[in-house]
Design a protein around this motif. Structure first.
Motif, PDB file in Angstrom:
ATOM      1  N   VAL A   8       0.826  -1.272  -0.119  1.00 48.92           N
ATOM      2  CA  VAL A   8      -0.012   0.021   0.197  1.00 48.92           C
ATOM      3  C   VAL A   8       0.885   1.191  -0.267  1.00 48.92           C
ATOM      4  O   VAL A   8       0.553   2.176  -0.651  1.00 48.92           O
ATOM      5  CB  VAL A   8      -0.844  -0.008   1.187  1.00 48.92           C
ATOM      6  CG1 VAL A   8      -1.549   1.327   1.517  1.00 48.92           C
ATOM      7  CG2 VAL A   8      -2.018  -1.101   0.875  1.00 48.92           C
ATOM      8  N   ILE A   9       1.908   1.168   0.710  1.00 50.03           N
ATOM      9  CA  ILE A   9       2.749   2.347   1.083  1.00 50.03           C
ATOM     10  C   ILE A   9       3.582   2.567  -0.235  1.00 50.03           C
ATOM     11  O   ILE A   9       3.949   3.623  -0.800  1.00 50.03           O
ATOM     12  CB  ILE A   9       3.741   2.155   2.069  1.00 50.03           C
ATOM     13  CG1 ILE A   9       2.981   2.316   3.381  1.00 50.03           C
ATOM     14  CG2 ILE A   9       4.643   3.555   2.167  1.00 50.03           C
ATOM     15  CD1 ILE A   9       2.343   3.565   3.944  1.00 50.03           C
ATOM     16  N   ARG A  46       1.529   3.982  -2.992  1.00 44.17           N
ATOM     17  CA  ARG A  46       1.374   5.468  -2.889  1.00 44.17           C
ATOM     18  C   ARG A  46       2.515   6.376  -3.334  1.00 44.17           C
ATOM     19  O   ARG A  46       2.351   7.382  -4.105  1.00 44.17           O
ATOM     20  CB  ARG A  46       1.226   5.995  -1.255  1.00 44.17           C
ATOM     21  CG  ARG A  46       1.363   7.058  -0.873  1.00 44.17           C
ATOM     22  CD  ARG A  46       1.782   7.313   0.672  1.00 44.17           C
ATOM     23  NE  ARG A  46       1.815   8.627   0.908  1.00 44.17           N
ATOM     24  CZ  ARG A  46       3.075   9.245   1.333  1.00 44.17           C
ATOM     25  NH1 ARG A  46       4.144   8.527   1.596  1.00 44.17           N
ATOM     26  NH2 ARG A  46       3.224  10.471   1.603  1.00 44.17           N
ATOM     27  N   LEU A  52       3.005   6.432  -7.101  1.00 39.62           N
ATOM     28  CA  LEU A  52       1.917   7.434  -7.517  1.00 39.62           C
ATOM     29  C   LEU A  52       2.213   8.503  -7.469  1.00 39.62           C
ATOM     30  O   LEU A  52       2.260   9.319  -8.624  1.00 39.62           O
ATOM     31  CB  LEU A  52       0.485   7.219  -6.870  1.00 39.62           C
ATOM     32  CG  LEU A  52      -0.505   5.967  -7.273  1.00 39.62           C
ATOM     33  CD1 LEU A  52      -1.666   6.051  -6.425  1.00 39.62           C
ATOM     34  CD2 LEU A  52      -0.559   6.055  -8.702  1.00 39.62           C
ATOM     35  N   ARG A  53       2.908   8.957  -6.558  1.00 33.11           N
ATOM     36  CA  ARG A  53       3.504  10.273  -6.669  1.00 33.11           C
ATOM     37  C   ARG A  53       4.478  10.579  -7.549  1.00 33.11           C
ATOM     38  O   ARG A  53       4.498  11.626  -8.218  1.00 33.11           O
ATOM     39  CB  ARG A  53       4.425  10.333  -5.095  1.00 33.11           C
ATOM     40  CG  ARG A  53       4.979  11.790  -4.904  1.00 33.11           C
ATOM     41  CD  ARG A  53       5.960  11.538  -4.035  1.00 33.11           C
ATOM     42  NE  ARG A  53       6.643  13.223  -3.505  1.00 33.11           N
ATOM     43  CZ  ARG A  53       6.115  14.045  -2.714  1.00 33.11           C
ATOM     44  NH1 ARG A  53       5.488  13.265  -1.646  1.00 33.11           N
ATOM     45  NH2 ARG A  53       6.559  15.206  -2.390  1.00 33.11           N
ATOM     46  N   ARG A  86       2.498  10.821 -10.907  1.00 27.72           N
ATOM     47  CA  ARG A  86       1.669  12.147 -10.856  1.00 27.72           C
ATOM     48  C   ARG A  86       2.438  13.244 -11.071  1.00 27.72           C
ATOM     49  O   ARG A  86       1.707  14.549 -11.262  1.00 27.72           O
ATOM     50  CB  ARG A  86       0.676  12.036  -9.679  1.00 27.72           C
ATOM     51  CG  ARG A  86      -0.119  10.806  -9.684  1.00 27.72           C
ATOM     52  CD  ARG A  86      -1.599  11.104  -9.867  1.00 27.72           C
ATOM     53  NE  ARG A  86      -2.136   9.632  -9.856  1.00 27.72           N
ATOM     54  CZ  ARG A  86      -3.083   9.196  -9.015  1.00 27.72           C
ATOM     55  NH1 ARG A  86      -3.239   9.791  -7.835  1.00 27.72           N
ATOM     56  NH2 ARG A  86      -3.698   8.132  -9.257  1.00 27.72           N
ATOM     57  N   VAL A 135       2.857  12.995   7.786  1.00 34.40           N
ATOM     58  CA  VAL A 135       2.297  11.902   7.420  1.00 34.40           C
ATOM     59  C   VAL A 135       2.840  10.710   8.220  1.00 34.40           C
ATOM     60  O   VAL A 135       2.079   9.745   8.366  1.00 34.40           O
ATOM     61  CB  VAL A 135       3.010  11.745   5.752  1.00 34.40           C
ATOM     62  CG1 VAL A 135       2.080  10.312   5.371  1.00 34.40           C
ATOM     63  CG2 VAL A 135       2.113  12.813   5.110  1.00 34.40           C
TER      64      VAL A 135
END
Ligand SMILES: Nc1ncnc2c1ncn2[C@@H]1O[C@H](COP(=O)(O)OP(=O)(O)O)[C@@H](O)[C@H]1O
Ligand SMILES: [Mg+2]
Lengths: 279, 342
Positions: free
Chosen positions: A22-23, A26, A29-30, A33, A105
């Motif tokens: 999951v991490i 993320r 994706l950073r 994006r 975070v």
């Protein structure tokens, strides 16, 4: 309130794997994006490649190593550049972690019933994914510049994998540095401190035998030379191995030892620092 | 230290949401928490009110297992936070002082990710994320990257993320600090809706009006000490009843203060152009004040007998004002140095 054994104890390995994925997702994706991020992390290594090949390449004496005729230097350089790129890329781990620390975070993550190691493992894995992309691009650019792999596709792939795995191991060094320095600015400069001497006092760009004796002793025995030589030994013509005094089997074994050793030592240090530094 | 009215029997039998005893935490020379004991039941909103640097965040960090106290014990949902942090983490939600959301992910992705980290399956995380985003009124923006959100929306998203695991106890650290007044009102309404559903909440704030409006019980903290605790009304009663507040013209302020000093019995305060004196004798104090002003040929713009505000309580307890909720200062972006330093 009764507490089930599962909740009272550590997070199960299966759950930890999910958390890590999951991490990692993320963080990947950073990168996807924020294309500027990816652009700049590829522009720099490509620039290194062009500069070294066209500016220094002609002046660097490979001692007549039978590498590949007229464009000998690019075939020396590409294996080294792969390692350099992977190691430079590892600094993203320190940067990303410190950014998460300062943004709060990490506090959120630490308040969740998730595995402690997942934040670090997810980060290093994402940086491995990014490094893989950048190094693939380097191979394409290198190919256009005359680089060829002479021992078959599989060995070339093994070489790339070793460079990337070393970059992954170095991400754990960077994780420890990030957790100690705590701010992106400090992590940025501290991260490059060990990297510059290791990358430049090595066989990444030039053969070590023209270096002064004391420096050569360091260069020949530090991990980046070992890794660069290993990758090189898997890509240049086999007849050049003896000439350059490269023992492929021994080098692969040494490389793996360095990779595993660094991950174990710095993985332990990082997780320990993670647990205490943030609380 | 605080005499409290006995809780109703059904409240007394409820489980404690939070119970701390003599929590001490120091950072070098700074004593952030100096023996804090608080306790409240499930189903209520506890407001921890205190100025900047009082120790609010430090207490939240201890309760949410981010920080080990130097001394003392703390239980959340009946579980010891030091002995059993993982079990506590299963039961809590935290929205920290700064919205910890990822700008490059969409709102939905942010909340779903936190759901997965609460060990919900992919489908459960999705369903729960939709549910909380709906409740927090962000469903319309759910598929937009958070970088396009306003500050208020980010705080709401952060709140949504803290609730996606359906926590037993929710911790909100200064939920409205640094956002504009309009978003602040929205957020208050949202929090009120949430707690009407029975959510147990510990929130910290620097703003009296916020504590007053949202909390069932208020603890006032200053310099690491819990200095007073009770419902808003209890706190006001404890100040000794009503005050007389007199507004005067600018040029009359000094003269009026001098004229009223005997009435105030030494406890007179001025705030800008308003003068506040304790109404020790109720309406007779009011009459006396009017008389004194008349004798001094001063005409007040306004004079009234009123119940003390929480600010009066705060001032009498700490010797300084709390923040004025009407104009929340916008805090600078967080810097990690302090957060992480030991
Ligand atoms: N990590 C830290 N290192 C050093 N001092 C700290 C740290 N965290 C908090 N403090 C200090 O402890 C005191 C209480 O801080 P905090 O709990 O953040 O207050 P509040 O949240 O009420 O504003 C302050 O004086 C603050 O500077
Ligand atoms: Mg705070």
């Amino acid at each position: 309130m009764t507490v089930t054994a599962e909740q009272a104890h550590r997070v199960s390995p299966g759950a930890a794997a999910v958390h890590t994925a999951v991490i990692a997702k993320r963080n990947v994706l950073r990168v996807i994006r924020l294309p500027q991020l990816l652009l700049f992390s590829t522009v720099q290594p490509v620039m290194f490649l062009l500069l070294f090949n066209y500016v220094f390449g002609g002046a660097i004496n490979l001692g007549g190593a039978p590498i590949s005729g007229s464009s000998a230097y690019i075939n020396w350089l590409i294996p080294g550049i792969l390692v350099q790129t992977a190691v430079f890329g590892a600094t993203a781990t320190a940067l990303g972690l410190t950014e998460d620390l300062t943004a709060g975070v990490i506090d959120r993550f630490r308040s969740l019933p998730m595995a402690r190691s997942a934040v670090l493992a997810g980060r290093t894995i994402a940086d491995l994914v990014r490094n893989t992309f950048v190094n693939s691009l380097m191979l394409v650019v290198g190919f256009l510049m005359g680089w060829r792999f002479e021992q078959g596709f599989f060995k070339m792939l093994l070489g790339v994998a070793i460079a990337l795995l070393f970059g992954y191991a170095f991400s754990w060094v960077m994780a420890a540095i990030g957790l100690i320095t705590k701010t992106p600015e400090a992590a940025q400069s501290a991260g490059f401190l060990p990297i510059f001497p290791l990358v430049f006092a090595s066989s990444v760009f030039v053969p070590t035998d023209t270096m002064p004796g004391w420096l050569q002793a360091f260069a020949d025995n530090q991990p980046i030379t070992v890794i660069a030589n290993t990758v090189r030994s898997l890509m240049i013509p086999e007849e050049a191995l003896a000439f350059l005094d490269l023992d492929q089997g021994a080098l692969i074994a040494q490389s793996l030892a360095w990779i595993v050793g660094i991950i174990v030592v710095f993985g332990y240090l990082s997780v320990r620092q993670y647990k205490k530094s943030v609380g | 230290m605080v005499s409290q009215t006995e809780p109703a029997p059904n409240l007394r039998s409820r489980m404690k949401a939070v119970r701390t005893q003599n929590i001490v935490k120091t950072f070098g020379d700074v004593v952030a928490l100096d023996g804090v004991s608080i306790e409240f039941e499930e189903g209520i909103v506890y407001g921890l009110l205190g100025p900047n640097g009082a120790g609010k965040t430090t207490l939240i960090r201890v309760l949410t297992t981010l920080l080990k106290p130097d001394a003392g014990t703390a239980e959340v949902a009946g579980i010891d936070v030091i002995e059993n942090p993982v079990a506590v983490r299963h039961r809590i939600g935290l929205a920290g002082q700064f919205a910890a959301v990822d700008p490059f992910l969409t709102g939905m992705e942010n909340v779903e990710m936190v759901g997965r980290l609460y060990n919900l399956s992919a489908q459960e995380a999705r369903r729960s994320a939709e549910d909380v985003l709906d409740r927090i009124k962000l469903m319309d923006a759910a598929n937009r990257p958070v970088s396009t959100y306003s500050g208020g929306m980010r705080r709401r998203l952060d709140l949504a993320a803290s609730m996606v695991g359906r926590p037993q106890v929710l911790f909100l650290d200064e939920p409205t600090t640094g956002i504009d007044p309009r978003s602040r009102l929205d957020l208050w309404e949202l929090i009120e809706e949430l707690v009407s559903g029975g959510t147990t909440l510990l929130l910290t704030t620097q703003y009296l009006d916020e504590a007053d409006r949202l909390s069932d019980r208020i603890g006032i903290i200053d310099h690491g000490h819990l200095i007073e605790e009770g419902t808003s009304n209890q706190l006001k009663d404890r100040l000794g009843g009503s005050v007389v507040e007199i507004h005067v013209q600018d040029e009359d302020r000094v003269a009026a203060t001098a004229a009223l000093t005997p009435v105030g019995g030494g406890d007179i305060r001025t705030e800008g152009n308003s003068i506040v004196i304790p109404a020790i004798e109720g309406s007779r104090t009011l009459a006396a004040a009017v008389r004194r002003l008349d004798e001094a040929h001063l005409e007040p713009r306004d004079i009234a007998l009123r119940r003390p505000t929480l600010d009066d309580v705060f001032l009498s307890l700490t010797g300084h004002h709390a923040e004025n909720g009407a104009s929340p200062e916008v805090e600078p972006a967080p810097t990690g140095g302090r957060r992480g330093r030991r």
